[in-house]
Write an enzyme that holds these catalytic residues in place. Structure first.
Site, PDB file in Angstrom:
ATOM      1  CB  CYS A 135     -64.815  -7.445   8.040  1.00  0.00           C
ATOM      2  SG  CYS A 135     -65.985  -6.211   8.614  1.00  0.00           S
ATOM      3  CB  CYS A 138     -64.881  -6.214  11.690  1.00  0.00           C
ATOM      4  SG  CYS A 138     -66.150  -6.753  10.574  1.00  0.00           S
ATOM      5  CG  ASP A 139     -61.016  -7.264  11.952  1.00  0.00           C
ATOM      6  OD1 ASP A 139     -61.543  -7.218  13.078  1.00  0.00           O
ATOM      7  OD2 ASP A 139     -61.091  -8.251  11.207  1.00  0.00           O
TER       8      ASP A 139
END
Ligand code: NDP
Length: 309
Positions: A135, A138-139
């Site tokens: 992701c 997200c990261d």
């Protein structure tokens, strides 16, 4: 013995727990079955920095623990268990948990999520959270100024590569064929971005490093040789699989298995059955959008039950 439940929620990600918070506060006495991955996909994410309200960020597992507590505070009954079979042909809906426990649900909220597809190589598991992610939203932030690779050739991979290109120095898009599967518009965007290099016809082989990732070995099919690219992050974007198998043949699904809901609602083709979160959303797939549809599902379940009375 069959247990009767007013509002049964399957899944314990942001969609499931938000549905539970709203359903509990509306006195629907919800029961949540946590499913295969209690807490959902966020439990395998490190830091969540884009969920509104957490100004300093929060780890995925911590956030899910808070959501669970919040749902329980209003009386949600959270249980271990995986739905193995359903019969939605009539109300109350029959839901079998763990193969042998039968529940009769007046309303059913499906928040079973989706699972990222993985390559299935050992090093991918070993470096998960230490340079391997599924992701970018997200990261990606943790790879600012670094070089990364994205695996895949569909819209997700292109979107991830495009997102990462704004943060990272260089992005390699590793694709196993010589043609992208993504939409033309997306392809154009990728091909025009200066710091994205597509490695055509390259098959992922091994992710390497000490504690953290520092390289990615890929096989160049045309040159018939292995090449090591120096990257600090590898993003796997080879698709997601909605966890909807047990609903096949009963609920309307799209060609990829996502549950179809009436636009602007969480209603499925069966009255009293609602779907929220990633099991019905392949576009946004964010914790906050999942929570939003979880809230909608609980409100719709409550209205449905009042209409029945
Ligand atoms: P897709 O199934 O479309 O693409 C998966 C990609 O991963 C393919 O390019 C495939 O290669 C590759 N792949 C699969 N398995 C492997 C493997 N083992 N090793 C290497 N590569 C592999 O999934 P997406 O998640 O990209 O998209 C799913 C759906 O969601 C699509 O309909 C897409 O259009 C849609 N979507 C739409 C978006 C938007 O509109 N903004 C954003 C994201 C998704 P190959 O091509 O060779 O099969």
């Amino acid at each position: 013995m069959e247990e009767k439940i007013k509002c049964l929620i399957l899944g314990s990600g942001p969609a499931g727990y938000t549905a539970a918070i709203y359903a509990a506060r509306a006195d629907l006495k919800p029961v949540v079955f946590q499913g295969l991955q209690p807490g959902g996909q966020l439990t395998i994410t490190s830091e969540v920095e884009n969920f509104p309200g957490f100004a300093d960020g929060i780890t995925g597992p911590e956030m899910m623990e808070l959501l669970k507590k919040q749902a329980e505070r209003f009386g949600t009954d959270v249980r271990w268990g995986i739905a193995t079979e359903v019969d939605l042909s009539k109300r109350p809906f029959k839901v079998i948990i763990d193969g042998d426990k039968t529940f009769l649900a007046e309303t059913l909220i499906i928040a079973t999520g989706a699972s990222a597809r993985w390559l299935g190589i050992e090093s991918e598991k070993r470096f998960n959270g230490f340079g391997v992610s599924a992701c970018a939203t997200c990261d990606g932030f943790f790879y600012r100024g670094l070089d990364v690779a994205v695996v895949g050739g569909g819209d997700t991979a292109c979107e991830e590569a495009s997102y990462l290109s704004k943060l990272c120095k260089k992005v390699y898009l590793v694709h196993r064929r010589d043609e992208l599967r993504a939409s033309k518009a997306m392809q154009n965007r990728i091909l025009k971005t200066k710091n994205i290099e597509v490695l055509w016809s390259h098959i992922p082989k091994e992710i390497v490093g000490d504690k953290n990732v520092d390289g990615f070995i890929v096989h160049d099919i045309k040159g018939n040789k292995d090449v090591k690219i120096d990257v600090q992050g590898v993003f796997i974007a080879i698709g997601h699989k909605p966890n909807s198998d047990i609903f096949k043949g009963q609920l309307n699904l799209d060609e990829n298995g996502y549950i179809l809901t009436k636009p602007g609602t969480t209603q499925t083709n069966i009255e009293g059955v609602f779907a929220a979160g990633d099991v019905q959303d392949h576009v946004f797939r964010q914790a906050v959008t999942a929570a939003g549809t979880g809230c909608m599902a609980a409100i719709e379940a409550e209205r449905f039950l009042s209409d029945q009375e």
